[in-house]
Design a protein around this motif. Structure first.
Motif, short mmCIF file in Angstrom:
data_model
loop_
_atom_site.label_atom_id
_atom_site.label_comp_id
_atom_site.label_asym_id
_atom_site.label_seq_id
_atom_site.Cartn_x
_atom_site.Cartn_y
_atom_site.Cartn_z
N ALA A 13 -29.07 -57.69 -8.94
CA ALA A 13 -28.44 -58.57 -7.96
C ALA A 13 -27.71 -57.75 -6.90
CB ALA A 13 -27.46 -59.52 -8.65
N HIS A 14 -27.06 -56.67 -7.34
CA HIS A 14 -26.33 -55.82 -6.41
C HIS A 14 -27.28 -55.21 -5.39
CE1 HIS A 14 -22.94 -53.45 -5.11
NE2 HIS A 14 -23.66 -52.37 -5.21
N ALA A 15 -28.44 -54.73 -5.84
CA ALA A 15 -29.41 -54.13 -4.93
C ALA A 15 -29.93 -55.16 -3.93
CB ALA A 15 -30.56 -53.53 -5.72
N ASP A 16 -30.13 -56.40 -4.37
CA ASP A 16 -30.61 -57.44 -3.48
C ASP A 16 -29.60 -57.77 -2.41
OD1 ASP A 16 -32.33 -59.38 -6.04
OD2 ASP A 16 -32.94 -57.61 -4.91
N GLU A 17 -28.31 -57.63 -2.71
CA GLU A 17 -27.25 -57.94 -1.75
C GLU A 17 -27.27 -56.98 -0.57
OE1 GLU A 17 -23.98 -59.74 -4.83
OE2 GLU A 17 -23.69 -57.77 -3.97
N PHE A 18 -27.72 -55.77 -0.77
CA PHE A 18 -27.65 -54.75 0.26
C PHE A 18 -29.01 -54.48 0.86
CE2 PHE A 18 -23.98 -54.03 -2.52
CZ PHE A 18 -22.99 -54.26 -1.57
N SER A 19 -29.52 -55.50 1.54
CA SER A 19 -30.77 -55.37 2.28
C SER A 19 -30.56 -56.02 3.64
CB SER A 19 -31.91 -56.04 1.53
OG SER A 19 -31.74 -57.43 1.48
N PHE A 20 -31.42 -55.68 4.56
CA PHE A 20 -31.36 -56.27 5.90
C PHE A 20 -32.73 -56.17 6.52
CE2 PHE A 20 -30.65 -51.81 6.40
CZ PHE A 20 -31.22 -51.44 7.62
N THR A 21 -32.94 -56.93 7.58
CA THR A 21 -34.20 -56.82 8.30
C THR A 21 -33.98 -56.02 9.56
OG1 THR A 21 -33.88 -58.90 9.48
CG2 THR A 21 -35.10 -59.01 7.41
N ALA A 22 -35.00 -55.25 9.90
CA ALA A 22 -34.98 -54.44 11.13
C ALA A 22 -36.20 -54.82 11.95
CB ALA A 22 -34.99 -52.96 10.78
N THR A 23 -35.97 -55.17 13.20
CA THR A 23 -37.06 -55.53 14.11
C THR A 23 -37.13 -54.53 15.25
OG1 THR A 23 -36.79 -57.88 13.58
CG2 THR A 23 -37.98 -57.35 15.60
N ASN A 24 -38.32 -54.03 15.50
CA ASN A 24 -38.53 -53.12 16.61
C ASN A 24 -38.89 -53.95 17.84
OD1 ASN A 24 -39.27 -51.20 18.45
ND2 ASN A 24 -40.67 -50.11 17.09
N THR A 25 -37.96 -54.04 18.79
CA THR A 25 -38.17 -54.83 20.00
C THR A 25 -38.61 -53.96 21.18
OG1 THR A 25 -35.85 -54.64 20.65
CG2 THR A 25 -36.46 -56.55 19.28
N THR A 26 -38.94 -52.69 20.92
CA THR A 26 -39.32 -51.76 21.99
C THR A 26 -40.83 -51.58 22.04
OG1 THR A 26 -39.28 -49.73 20.66
CG2 THR A 26 -37.16 -50.51 21.53
N ASP A 27 -41.27 -50.73 22.97
CA ASP A 27 -42.69 -50.41 23.11
C ASP A 27 -43.08 -49.15 22.36
OD1 ASP A 27 -43.13 -52.61 24.77
OD2 ASP A 27 -42.58 -51.48 26.57
N SER A 28 -42.13 -48.52 21.68
CA SER A 28 -42.37 -47.28 20.96
C SER A 28 -42.09 -47.49 19.47
CB SER A 28 -41.46 -46.17 21.52
OG SER A 28 -41.75 -44.93 20.92
N ALA A 29 -42.89 -46.88 18.62
CA ALA A 29 -42.69 -47.00 17.17
C ALA A 29 -41.37 -46.35 16.75
CB ALA A 29 -43.85 -46.35 16.42
N ILE A 30 -40.69 -46.98 15.81
CA ILE A 30 -39.48 -46.40 15.22
C ILE A 30 -39.94 -45.42 14.14
CG2 ILE A 30 -37.42 -46.83 13.82
CD1 ILE A 30 -37.22 -49.57 15.20
N THR A 31 -39.46 -44.18 14.22
CA THR A 31 -39.82 -43.17 13.24
C THR A 31 -38.74 -42.95 12.19
OG1 THR A 31 -38.98 -41.43 14.70
CG2 THR A 31 -41.35 -41.95 14.83
#
Length: 114
Positions: free
Chosen positions: A27-45
């Motif tokens: 449960a603790h591990a599930d609490e510490f997640s988030f979504t990341a969206t790349n809104t740019t034209d370049s890949a996030i590395t």
């Protein structure tokens, strides 16, 4: 209570405590997640995080986050003793970096757009 009964009770209690610990860790591990969206034209590395804007760690994002893609990222358990409030930035395939921004990663449903 006989010796065998006491021993069985102790073993049962030990397994119960271990099971509760596994559930709490999960449960603790599930609490510490988030979504990341790349809104740019370049890949996030890289997605980098820091408590102090000096020492940066990073999330394992595999081969990167393609433009327009959203991924779910999980904190490693080794960070469980760190502050919920962290600085975050992204590195891009074109060599640029986003400006660091501060987020509360304990917030439910945290979504970060890069």
């Amino acid at each position: 209570m006989t010796f065998n009964s006491a021993r069985i009770a102790f073993v049962t209690l030990s397994f119960s405590i271990a099971a509760i610990g596994m559930i709490a860790t999960s449960a603790h591990a599930d609490e510490f997640s988030f979504t990341a969206t790349n809104t740019t034209d370049s890949a996030i590395t890289e997605v980098l995080v820091s408590e102090n804007k000096s020492d940066w760690g990073y999330f394992d994002i595999g081969s990167g986050i393609k433009p327009g893609s959203t991924v779910n990222l999980l904190w490693d358990q080794s960070t469980n003793n760190e502050s919920c409030t962290q600085w975050v930035k992204a590195s891009y395939a074109d060599g640029s970096e986003s400006e660091p921004a501060k987020f509360d990663f304990c917030e439910d449903g945290l979504e970060i757009d890069f």
